[in-house]
Design an enzyme around this catalytic site. Structure first.
Site, PDB file in Angstrom:
ATOM      1  N   GLU A 102      63.560  15.072  72.590  1.00 33.85           N
ATOM      2  CA  GLU A 102      63.028  13.769  72.180  1.00 33.85           C
ATOM      3  C   GLU A 102      63.006  12.820  73.377  1.00 33.85           C
ATOM      4  O   GLU A 102      63.912  12.860  74.203  1.00 33.85           O
ATOM      5  CB  GLU A 102      63.948  13.215  71.071  1.00 33.85           C
ATOM      6  CG  GLU A 102      63.480  11.942  70.413  1.00 33.85           C
ATOM      7  CD  GLU A 102      64.420  11.504  69.269  1.00 33.85           C
ATOM      8  OE1 GLU A 102      64.964  12.370  68.556  1.00 33.85           O
ATOM      9  OE2 GLU A 102      64.603  10.296  69.135  1.00 33.85           O
ATOM     10  N   ASP A 104      62.310   8.668  73.895  1.00 35.31           N
ATOM     11  CA  ASP A 104      62.145   7.484  73.034  1.00 35.31           C
ATOM     12  C   ASP A 104      61.912   6.161  73.727  1.00 35.31           C
ATOM     13  O   ASP A 104      62.601   5.853  74.708  1.00 35.31           O
ATOM     14  CB  ASP A 104      63.476   7.193  72.293  1.00 35.31           C
ATOM     15  CG  ASP A 104      63.904   8.275  71.371  1.00 35.31           C
ATOM     16  OD1 ASP A 104      63.048   8.885  70.755  1.00 35.31           O
ATOM     17  OD2 ASP A 104      65.131   8.483  71.277  1.00 35.31           O
ATOM     18  N   GLU A 106      62.375   2.438  71.922  1.00 30.65           N
ATOM     19  CA  GLU A 106      62.739   1.753  70.674  1.00 30.65           C
ATOM     20  C   GLU A 106      62.873   0.266  70.952  1.00 30.65           C
ATOM     21  O   GLU A 106      63.702  -0.149  71.774  1.00 30.65           O
ATOM     22  CB  GLU A 106      64.097   2.246  70.158  1.00 30.65           C
ATOM     23  CG  GLU A 106      64.061   3.599  69.501  1.00 30.65           C
ATOM     24  CD  GLU A 106      65.395   3.952  68.843  1.00 30.65           C
ATOM     25  OE1 GLU A 106      65.374   4.644  67.820  1.00 30.65           O
ATOM     26  OE2 GLU A 106      66.451   3.537  69.363  1.00 30.65           O
TER      27      GLU A 106
END
Ligand SMILES: *[C@@H]1O[C@H](CO)[C@@H](O)[C@H](O)[C@H]1NC(C)=O
Ligand SMILES: *[C@@H]1O[C@H](CO)[C@@H](O)[C@H](O)[C@H]1NC(C)=O
Ligand SMILES: *[C@@H]1O[C@H](CO)[C@@H](O)[C@H](O)[C@H]1NC(C)=O
Ligand SMILES: *[C@@H]1O[C@H](CO)[C@@H](O)[C@H](O)[C@H]1NC(C)=O
Ligand SMILES: *[C@@H]1O[C@H](CO)[C@@H](O)[C@H](O)[C@H]1NC(C)=O
Length: 281
Positions: A102, A104, A106
């Protein structure tokens, strides 16, 4: 907020070859689909812009139709307007394996500027590699571009074409994201760690633009290690930041990085191997 540190670089950024290509205006439905919260999803401008809404009933999310093995993922995002404490808006890459990879971005909601942008990298199910930046602009008032370069050499996170984080492939010294991943985007309430949402300030609306996909797409699920380039593949050969990008990177980290797992002694007595390389840039 110190907001003009990067202004001297803008002229260069405009002509940066890496980002000059791609970015065709394509409709959402060409490469993406809604995954949840259909009633909270709105398509705008003929599908070239979409809105995800969060209220006390639901959030919403979308993902790329295909898995990808590398790419230059570039999305323009405008997060919900102020008083969005507890609301998290995301754009990330994720594999569907049990021990997943993953990458990311955010956005952590806040009751007003400054806003924090958290980045993380998971490899084979192991994350804990957060680096948080305090943005030098208000991401809720305008669209800004958030880009992930992921190729066999490195993962680079860019904000408005400014590299803020580099995660190098160190071969077998550390692990690296190699699984086929999808692009996903969501808006949701993260009240356990981002604070209580004041629902009477909602609904909270995030908008996304830029649905072209400059990537290597897995077109046959029976052959998940084989992919086809959707456009050019110049980004696939980029091994390092160029000199101007190194200068930008250093400014970004010196002034706007405010949490780094690499220096968090409560998490790691010895910084993980990827941190050593990053510090040298
Ligand atoms: C956001 O905050 C600014 C300044 O405090 C205010 O002028 C604006 O109306 C707010 N926007 C919303 C949607 O509440
Ligand atoms: C480490 O990488 C090298 C070169 O890619 C390879 O020859 C070697 O077998 C690897 N070692 C392990 C333990 O995977
Ligand atoms: C939530 O927002 C409402 C309306 O703006 C306000 O009156 C109230 O004080 C807020 N609640 C909290 C806990 O901040
Ligand atoms: C959701 O919010 C609306 C409007 O603020 C409110 O009327 C309703 O009671 C809330 N529902 C729940 C389940 O909290
Ligand atoms: C997909 O891969 C499988 C397994 O190699 C192969 O049998 C099949 O013909 C491929 N399908 C297409 C459309 O290429």
């Amino acid at each position: 907020m110190e907001s003009y540190l990067f202004s001297g670089f803008l002229g260069f950024v405009m002509v940066n070859m890496l980002f000059a290509s791609g970015r065709r205006l394509v409709p959402f439905s060409q490469y993406y689909k809604i995954t949840w919260g259909k009633s909270h999803f709105t398509s705008l401008d003929g599908g070239t812009r979409v809105q995800l809404k969060l209220d006390n009933r639901s959030g919403s999310g979308f993902e790329s139709k295909s898995h990808l093995l590398s790419g230059l993922f570039d999305m323009k995002v405008k997060i919900p307007e102020n008083k969005s404490q507890g609301v998290v808006t995301t754009i990330y890459l994720i594999s569907k394996e049990a021990h997943h990879d993953e990458i990311d971005f955010e956005f952590i909601g806040s009751n007003g500027p400054p806003f924090d942008l958290s980045t993380n990298v998971f490899t084979k199910g192991v994350g804990g590699r957060e680096q948080k930046f305090r943005l030098w602009f208000d991401p809720s008032t305008d669209f800004h571009s958030y880009t992930i370069l992921w190729n066999q050499y490195q993962v680079v996170f860019f904000v408005d074409d400014i590299p803020i984080r580099v995660f190098k492939n160190l071969g077998n010294k550390t692990s690296y994201p190699t699984q086929g991943m999808k692009v996903e985007a969501t808006i949701w309430a993260a009240e356990e760690w981002a604070g209580k949402v004041n629902w009477s300030k909602g609904p909270f609306k995030a908008q996304y633009q830029g649905f072209d996909l400059d990537a290597c797409i897995v077109s046959n699920v029976s052959n998940p290690r084989i992919c086809n380039y959707t456009g050019g593949d110049a980004w696939a050969r980029i091994q390092d930041l160029n000199a101007e990008q190194v200068a930008q990177y250093q400014i970004a980290r010196r002034h706007y990085l405010h949490y780094d797992y690499c220096t968090d002694k409560t998490r790691y007595a010895q910084p993980p191997p990827e941190c050593q390389v990053q510090i040298k840039i």
